[in-house]
Design an enzyme around this catalytic site. Structure first.
Site, PDB file in Angstrom:
ATOM      1  N   SER A 292       0.791  -1.228   0.000  1.00  0.00           N
ATOM      2  CA  SER A 292       0.000   0.000   0.000  1.00  0.00           C
ATOM      3  C   SER A 292       0.823   1.278   0.000  1.00  0.00           C
ATOM      4  CB  SER A 292      -0.941   0.005   1.214  1.00  0.00           C
ATOM      5  OG  SER A 292      -0.199  -0.014   2.421  1.00  0.00           O
TER       6      SER A 292
ATOM      7  N   HIS B 241      -5.400  -4.212  -1.071  1.00  0.00           N
ATOM      8  CA  HIS B 241      -5.200  -3.224  -2.134  1.00  0.00           C
ATOM      9  C   HIS B 241      -5.127  -3.895  -3.506  1.00  0.00           C
ATOM     10  CE1 HIS B 241      -4.676   0.302   0.458  1.00  0.00           C
ATOM     11  NE2 HIS B 241      -4.138  -0.551   1.309  1.00  0.00           N
TER      12      HIS B 241
ATOM     13  N   LYS C 230     -12.570  -1.252   1.230  1.00  0.00           N
ATOM     14  CA  LYS C 230     -11.888  -0.454   0.216  1.00  0.00           C
ATOM     15  C   LYS C 230     -12.674  -0.543  -1.100  1.00  0.00           C
ATOM     16  CE  LYS C 230      -7.339  -0.428   2.386  1.00  0.00           C
ATOM     17  NZ  LYS C 230      -7.740  -0.922   3.702  1.00  0.00           N
TER      18      LYS C 230
END
Length: 363
Positions: free
Chosen positions: A148, A176, A207
């Protein structure tokens, strides 16, 4: 686009990779779940905290990742805190990339396994550590799928080859990556063609998959059964609220119906990275919507981020201890809902601010 008291700005620092946190169908699904199933369960899962929607979401996650089963947590931090202690014994070994996320590091600290740390994405060092760990009963290689802070992607093909050679399991954190990496957004294991070689995936619902909250582990059914009995964050945390479950479930539906949103990320990411490079900036990582603008100096990163905000672009400077000393940066994150005009506006603001502070040469 955000509305503030002083005017509007464009957000370039959210983890909302697919823009689904504001998608009307995702919002509607959350409202419907709230009305049908209530605000919360006031209980952990194994007492009276499991509804049909929790089981349905776990089944959907497993199907999305093409795994046998899945288990929900309050966050991926909890999923990482709960897996290593439950799975590994003092007879085992865990081999961790030195730049793994703090939650992986903390999870590993909680277990009693023998701990090895290999240099970031260094396969020679990993192999040396695997040779050293042959004396242990079980070996688990743990890595972020996408890192990240740097926007780089773990060399999973090589990791899986080494794991097979030295009889190790592979664990990846896909926070991610889930939703937008790979042809259908299934993550780095799909991107690199090793879905059948990665044993355990931990990821987040907070996310790309709706942006609300929640995390999960997906993998072999026997592992998930073990976690339901022994994973402390699962056993001692309240169930995910129905609204969160509803929006995450709808986000997965949208992804499994079409890969169009996930596929749109590549062109937008390339547009930003190429234009920033042409302007004279150094962008870390490769082909990932996390685009760290490397500046080196902590104060420079801070004042440039402040000046960017004054120009209507919201980004954040990162410096030690979040990143190593001398590697301060501004982390930009591209979203599927950024227009080409938004991206160009961001590059233009960076260029103006960079020239003002001497980060790039004046044109």
């Amino acid at each position: 686009h955000l509305r503030l008291a002083g005017g509007g700005i464009i957000n370039f620092c959210a983890n909302n990779y697919l823009g689904l946190s504001s998608h009307p169908e995702v919002i509607r699904a959350a409202v419907e779940a709230l009305e049908k199933f209530g605000a919360g369960l006031s209980s952990v899962r194994f007492i009276c905290g499991t509804q049909s929607i929790h089981k349905d979401l776990e089944e959907k996650i497993a199907r999305f990742h093409q795994r046998e089963d899945a288990i929900l947590y309050a966050s991926c931090f909890d999923a990482n805190a709960g897996i290593f202690e439950a799975l590994l014994t003092p007879e085992d070994a865990v081999l961790s990339d030195e730049l793994n996320h703090a939650s992986i590091i903390d999870g590993i600290r909680l277990c009693k396994a023998n701990k090895y740390r290999y240099k970031h994405m260094d396969m020679q060092d990993l192999e040396a550590k695997l040779k050293e760990a042959q004396k242990h009963r079980l070996r688990l290689v743990a890595t972020d799928g996408a890192f990240s802070m740097d926007g780089d992607i773990a060399p999973l093909r090589e990791i899986c080859q080494l794991a097979q050679k030295y009889d190790a399991l592979v664990f990846i954190d896909e926070c991610h990556a889930t939703g937008f990496l790979g042809p259908s957004g299934r993550g780095t294991d799909e991107l690199l063609g090793v879905m059948d070689k990665v044993t355990i995936i931990n990821s987040t619902l907070g996310k790309a998959l709706g942006g609300a909250a929640g995390g999960y582990t997906t993998g072999p059914k026997l592992l998930i059964d073990l976690l339901r009995q022994r994973s402390r964050p699962y056993l001692f945390s309240n169930s995910l609220p129905p609204a969160v479950v509803g929006c995450a479930s709808k986000a997965l539906d949208l992804l499994m119906e079409s890969n169009a949103i996930a596929q749109s990320m590549a062109a937008k990411t390339q547009r930003f990275r190429s234009k920033m490079a042409a302007a004279g900036f150094t962008i870390s990582g490769k082909d990932h919507p996390i685009c760290p603008v490397m500046l080196g100096d902590a104060r420079l990163a801070s004042v440039m981020a402040e000046d960017m905000l004054n120009r209507g672009i919201y980004v954040i400077g990162f410096s030690y201890p979040v990143v190593p000393k001398g590697k301060a940066r501004i982390r930009v994150q591209i979203s599927a809902v950024h227009s080409d005009e938004d991206i160009d506006c961001c590059v233009e603001a960076f260029t103006e601010v960079g020239r003002k502070h001497g980060a790039v040469l004046r044109g």
